[in-house]
Design an enzyme around this catalytic site. Structure first.
Site, PDB file in Angstrom:
ATOM      1  N   GLY A 107       8.694  -6.677  53.762  1.00  0.00           N
ATOM      2  CA  GLY A 107       7.918  -7.811  54.243  1.00  0.00           C
ATOM      3  C   GLY A 107       8.103  -8.950  53.265  1.00  0.00           C
ATOM      4  CB  ILE A 159       9.388   2.148  56.948  1.00  0.00           C
ATOM      5  CG1 ILE A 159       8.027   1.471  56.743  1.00  0.00           C
ATOM      6  CG2 ILE A 159       9.262   3.641  56.923  1.00  0.00           C
ATOM      7  CD1 ILE A 159       7.043   1.792  57.849  1.00  0.00           C
ATOM      8  CD  GLU A 200      10.408  -2.716  48.963  1.00  0.00           C
ATOM      9  OE1 GLU A 200      11.073  -1.914  49.606  1.00  0.00           O
ATOM     10  OE2 GLU A 200      10.842  -3.831  48.594  1.00  0.00           O
ATOM     11  CG  ASP A 205       5.444 -15.173  65.036  1.00  0.00           C
ATOM     12  OD1 ASP A 205       6.314 -15.457  65.884  1.00  0.00           O
ATOM     13  OD2 ASP A 205       5.720 -14.734  63.911  1.00  0.00           O
TER      14      ASP A 205
HETATM   15  O1  ACK Z   1      11.328  -2.191  63.174  1.00  0.00           O
HETATM   16  P1  ACK Z   1      10.705  -1.367  62.143  1.00  0.00           P
HETATM   17  O2  ACK Z   1      11.081   0.048  62.017  1.00  0.00           O
HETATM   18  O3  ACK Z   1       9.111  -1.485  62.255  1.00  0.00           O
HETATM   19  O4  ACK Z   1      10.824  -2.121  60.731  1.00  0.00           O
HETATM   20  C1  ACK Z   1       9.712  -2.911  60.475  1.00  0.00           C
HETATM   21  C2  ACK Z   1       9.335  -2.800  59.005  1.00  0.00           C
HETATM   22  O5  ACK Z   1       8.187  -1.990  58.921  1.00  0.00           O
HETATM   23  C3  ACK Z   1       9.010  -4.159  58.347  1.00  0.00           C
HETATM   24  O6  ACK Z   1       7.922  -4.771  58.992  1.00  0.00           O
HETATM   25  C4  ACK Z   1       7.913  -1.422  60.179  1.00  0.00           C
HETATM   26  N1  ACK Z   1       6.460  -1.363  60.328  1.00  0.00           N
HETATM   27  C5  ACK Z   1       5.571  -2.335  60.076  1.00  0.00           C
HETATM   28  N2  ACK Z   1       4.321  -1.900  60.333  1.00  0.00           N
HETATM   29  C6  ACK Z   1       4.445  -0.605  60.738  1.00  0.00           C
HETATM   30  C7  ACK Z   1       3.503   0.378  61.168  1.00  0.00           C
HETATM   31  N3  ACK Z   1       2.188   0.121  61.209  1.00  0.00           N
HETATM   32  N4  ACK Z   1       3.981   1.570  61.515  1.00  0.00           N
HETATM   33  C8  ACK Z   1       5.324   1.828  61.490  1.00  0.00           C
HETATM   34  N5  ACK Z   1       6.245   0.935  61.104  1.00  0.00           N
HETATM   35  C9  ACK Z   1       5.803  -0.272  60.741  1.00  0.00           C
HETATM   36  C10 ACK Z   1       8.558  -2.286  61.227  1.00  0.00           C
END
Ligand code: ACK
Length: 986
Positions: free
Chosen positions: A632, A629, A636, A748
């Site tokens: 980082g 998704i 990933e 942050d």
């Molecule tokens: O904006 P997004 O869809 O939400 O894209 C970023 C991506 O991962 C990189 O950080 C998503 N993300 C991070 N942590 C979570 C979580 N716990 N649940 C769902 N999406 C997440 C974040």
């Protein structure tokens, strides 16, 4: 053995549909159910196992092996398969399907009847001619039935089929035999399947991965590098890991479609005509920007239409542009030593912002055709060419001469056009005098609050008079402030004055050539209080309107005051002096009674100790990764499912640490988990656990369906009620209160670091102090060397790294602004340096459109320079709770406050901006200066009264710009109101 002792079972199977275990990730080496001819398996002794082949209804053979010598002791019957090639297998699986007779159901066999048989194998490189020697065989397992059948079952024709699977490996020779040893049971072996597992060919992240055989050791994965599909290129080495069960795990890296191509259903397809893609990446082909086109497929850039151009440095995403039209409204203002030329920007900027002007001078004699260039003779301030402001001063000119000035507008594509340039021209005779003075200023009448004045128009004017400007001030307060007003007629009524007070007035005219000088000063007095009230009706009306309009605002402000114990208006001119109050909780944490204190993992000598202490280790077999998704810094971010024995499976997000890391990266990666694991709050992202004992290292957290708050809001611009937005803010504040109570400073806090779930619950995420800042694309290096997200950070944290819960409160104010503007970028496209300077000068973000007054006040409260004056998160939570309980308090919007005083005048001492130009510069909207001027908005107070319709009417067409200007207008209005309340002006 007599045939009477045998159970002819084959016919029983005819009606049974054999359910075969076939998976995409299995490679079958042998399946007796699909062998059409004879199997040719050997039996020892010859009268032990019996091979029976019958035909099913499709005329396919069913091979069965039976043995049932249950009456006779000391059975040792062997059945041996043919040689089976290992192929690529390292570990094989043997799946047996069989029935077994229950010994208790057969009379007189106790002691001789058995209910198990043994499975053996023998590896060889030779496929033929191997004599069967039982001693060479290695036992795999004793096979017992889960279900055995009885004579009665046979009567009812119920058959109890058993399926058993055994793993064998590692296998190293070219092939192997299987052998089945019967020791006196009644068995029918219905099918034997031998297979190995592989991770099958797959396409993932625009890369293809070949068939891959997993390792024998189920805890280690095979790392496989993918190859980019056609028209794609590597962004980060694409990798997948092949797990022991033939499943692909943990996709890392990716390929992206090359220029001119976009991803559609996992492949890279050429952009259609009319579209283009200039950069490789996971972006779609875009429509050609305005005034450009592409004919063919797969365009990397669009070509400009005729008469439109692209400058060298213009990005391909930018519209093609053209040279500007000539400047407008060219005016001059002449005195003995200086000639000021002023003009309005062109009506058509050609679609660009890099507008400049060149001035050319010609000196003409009596015959106009005999002109000479004269730039050399004159001095232009600042210069004649490349002017960025629409004005230039000309000095060192001769008296009694005619000068013709040609002003040309240029932009970045002027040099590319072959069309002749158009210019604005003005001819000035240095004999010409400036605009004339008015005659004497006369008082027509006076009341307690007003004075009516009139004057004589200048008798001869070379240029038409545009209007008059009257400047006035109370005589006693001359140095404090003065006001001004304009009128087109040679008379004016000045109201809003004090009774029985002396005022000083003077007037000047304005013509296309500029202003005249002021008339001499005239002093007049208002009458005492008892005189004619009728003439002041207008003023009373203003006061009443102001009172009604301001009342709601006052109620809210009072509420706020009560909650926080103080009310700090925060505008540059009125900032209270720095108070020295410091709370210990900002300098060093004082734990709250009954609340856990945060422990910094860095205080552990061995950081893995902190990971042990604060996190749970998860067995990776409980995690199922479903898709990537995001990305980082460390690897990933995937979504997936987590199984926990005795609990419902839950959705999780999985952060992975990509391979090839060094120890420091692993420590930094896990540090976030050690921090998160200490928190337990509904508005803080929950850590489920970590995987540290196998590769890849992972952090598993709860899944938040709507992803990060900033992009979520941008995708749903305008979709939520104010109460829903306040609900989100309340959640974030509550999470922050918990963190600050624990003594954790986030550093942050920004909408991009808040995650939103399907119920709109917002949770604070991204922990890890310095690491977080390294990771944050918004973080920039400061002069002190640290990396800081400037737009979100309090001034003291930027200047001397003083991070505290109070600096988090500043960031919280910015998050409020991001939320109320649906994800607008704070300070828009101002540079970081400009943001720092403007904050230092007292500028604060204006209220976003539709923002309740109460919320903007709270933001301003969070952005107080003196950090001890900012609200504590506990105050913020209770304030927002009150607003939610009393929604009518959210009704007054900043743009609704119309209760402004009568025109206080252009030169009013504005705390933030001195002129409209400054104001527009500060919000990066300088390109509209001429629109404001042309529409007659030349005082800040007239601007402060503008509605969004007015902003549209003057020609601001882009919605984003309309918003930005309107929000800033609201702040101007608030400031005026504030000034008024303080009685700062006349
Ligand atoms: O904006 P997004 O869809 O939400 O894209 C970023 C991506 O991962 C990189 O950080 C998503 N993300 C991070 N942590 C979570 C979580 N716990 N649940 C769902 N999406 C997440 C974040």
């Amino acid at each position: 053995m007599s045939s009477g002792n045998r159970f002819s079972l084959v016919s029983l199977f005819l009606g049974i549909a054999l359910c075969r275990l076939t998976h995409g990730n299995q490679v079958v080496l042998l399946d007796t159910t699909s062998v059409l001819g004879e199997l040719g398996w050997k039996t020892y002794p010859i009268n032990g196992w019996d091979a029976i082949t019958e035909m099913d209804e499709h005329n396919r053979p069913i091979h069965t092996f039976q043995v049932c010598n249950v009456m006779e002791p000391n059975q040792n019957n062997w059945l041996r398969s043919n040689w089976i090639s290992r192929q690529a297998a390292q570990k094989i699986y043997v799946e047996l399907r069989f029935t077994l007779r229950d010994c208790n159901s057969i009379p007189w066999v106790s002691g001789t009847c058995k209910e198990t048989f043994n499975l053996f194998y023998h590896e060889t490189d030779e496929a033929h001619g191997v004599k069967f020697k039982p001693a060479q065989y290695t036992k795999i397992d004793t096979i017992a039935a889960d279900e055995s059948f009885t004579q009665m079952d046979l009567g009812d024709r119920i058959l109890k089929l058993n399926t058993e699977v055994r793993e064998v490996g590692p296998i190293t020779r070219k092939g192997f035999y299987l052998a089945f040893q019967d020791i006196g049971a009644c068995i029918a072996l219905v099918s034997v399947k031998v297979y190995y597992k592989k991770c099958p060919f797959t396409l993932r992240n625009l890369a293809s991965f070949p068939d891959t055989v997993p390792r024998v050791d189920s805890s280690s994965l095979v790392e496989v590098r993918g190859a980019c599909v056609d028209h794609a290129e590597e962004r980060d080495t694409p990798k997948l890991f092949c797990g022991a069960d033939g499943d692909w795990l943990v996709p890392l890296g990716r390929c992206v479609c090359s220029v001119g191509h976009e991803e559609i259903d996992g492949s890279c397809v050429a952009c259609h005509p009319g579209f283009y893609k200039a950069y490789a990446g996971n972006i779609k082909c875009s429509k050609c920007p305005p005034h450009s086109f592409s004919y063919g497929e797969g365009a990397a850039i669009c070509r400009c239409e005729k008469s439109f151009f692209r400058a060298d440095k213009d990005p391909p995403t930018m519209a093609c542009t053209r040279p500007p039209s000539p400047p407008r409204n060219l005016m001059f203002n002449l005195n003995d030593t200086c000639l000021m030329l002023e003009w309005s920007p062109p009506s058509d900027t050609g679609g660009r912002r890099d507008l400049t002007y060149n001035v050319q001078c010609k000196r003409c004699g009596p015959e106009p055709e005999r002109c000479q260039l004269c730039e050399e003779e004159l001095r232009f301030l600042p210069r004649p060419l490349g002017l960025t402001n629409a004005t230039v001063a000309v000095v060192d000119f001769s008296a009694h001469a005619n000068y013709t000035f040609e002003i040309e507008s240029l932009n970045g594509v002027s040099d590319l056009s072959s069309f002749p340039r158009q210019v604005a021209v003005i001819t000035i005779s240095t004999d010409q005098s400036g605009p004339s003075l008015v005659g004497a200023l006369k008082k027509d009448w006076a009341s307690p609050n007003s004075i009516a004045l009139s004057w004589q128009q200048p008798e001869q004017t070379a240029l038409p008079i545009l209007d008059y400007e009257i400047k006035y001030y109370e005589k006693e307060h001359e140095l404090l402030s003065y006001s001004s007003t304009r009128t087109k007629a040679p008379s004016v009524i000045i109201s809003g004055l004090k009774p029985a007070a002396w005022y000083v007035f003077s007037v000047r005219t304005r013509t296309p050539a500029g202003y005249s000088s002021y008339s001499p000063k005239y002093e007049y007095e208002t009458t005492g209080d008892s005189s004619d009230m009728a003439s002041d009706q207008g003023q009373v009306l203003v006061i009443v309107t102001a009172a009604v309009g301001g009342f709601t605002l006052l109620v809210i402000l009072t509420l706020f005051l009560l909650i926080t114990g103080r009310c700090q208006w925060y505008f540059k001119a009125k900032m209270t002096s720095e108070e020295k109050r410091r709370t210990s909780y900002q300098n060093g944490h004082v734990p709250f009674p009954g609340i856990k204190t945060y422990v910094d993992p860095d205080t552990y000598e061995d950081p893995t100790q902190a990971v042990h202490e604060f996190t749970k280790e998860i067995d990776p077999s409980r995690i199922r990764i479903e898709r990537v998704i995001g990305a980082g810094e460390f690897g990933e971010v995937c979504s997936g499912r987590l199984r926990t024995p005795g609990k419902k499976e839950i959705a999780v997000a999985i952060k992975t640490l990509k391979g090839g890391y060094v120890e420091r990266q692993r420590r930094d990666f896990l540090r976030e988990a050690s921090i998160m694991g200490q928190f337990d709050h509904p508005n803080i992202i929950r850590l489920e656990g970590v995987v540290t004992k196998s590769r890849p290292v992972m952090i598993v957290v709860e899944y938040m369906e709507n992803g990060s708050l900033d992009s979520f809001l941008r995708q749903h611009d305008g979709h939520f009620t104010v109460i829903q937005l306040v609900g989100m803010l309340r959640g974030i504040a509550s999470g922050m209160k918990y963190l600050s109570d624990m003594g954790y400073v986030h550093r942050d806090l920004a909408a991009r670091n808040i995650l939103v779930n399907s119920n709109l619950v917002c949770k604070v995420s991204d922990f890890g102090l310095s690491r977080v800042l390294e990771d944050d694309p918004e973080a920039a290096y400061t002069t002190t060397g640290g990396k800081i997200p400037i737009r979100w950070t309090a001034p003291e944290a930027i200047s001397y790294r003083k991070f505290s819960s109070a600096s988090d409160a500043w960031s919280y104010g910015i998050v409020m602004w991001e939320v109320m503007s649906y994800g607008e970028r704070p300070y828009w496209e101002m540079s970081n340096q400009d943001v720092i300077l403007s904050i230092e000068e007292g500028y604060r973000l204006p209220a976003p459109m539709g923002c309740p007054v109460a919320l903007h006040q709270l933001m301003l409260h969070c952005w107080q320079k003196e950090r001890s004056h900012r609200p504590k998160f506990t105050d913020v939570v209770s304030f927002l709770d009150k607003l939610i309980r009393n929604p009518s308090s959210l009704l007054p919007l900043v743009e609704d406050i119309q209760s402004l005083p009568e025109s206080p005048g252009e030169d009013m001492d504005y705390p933030m901006f001195i002129s409209i130009g400054d104001w527009l510069d500060s919000i990066k909207m300088s390109q509209y200066k001429s629109n404001f001027m042309a529409a007659g908005y030349n005082t800040l107070d007239s601007v402060a009264r503008m509605s969004i319709e007015d902003v549209r009417r003057i020609g601001v067409e882009l919605i984003g710009h309309q918003r930005r200007i309107t929000s800033s207008v609201q702040t101007l209005r608030l400031q005026l109101l504030h000034e008024q309340e303080k009685g700062f002006h006349v």
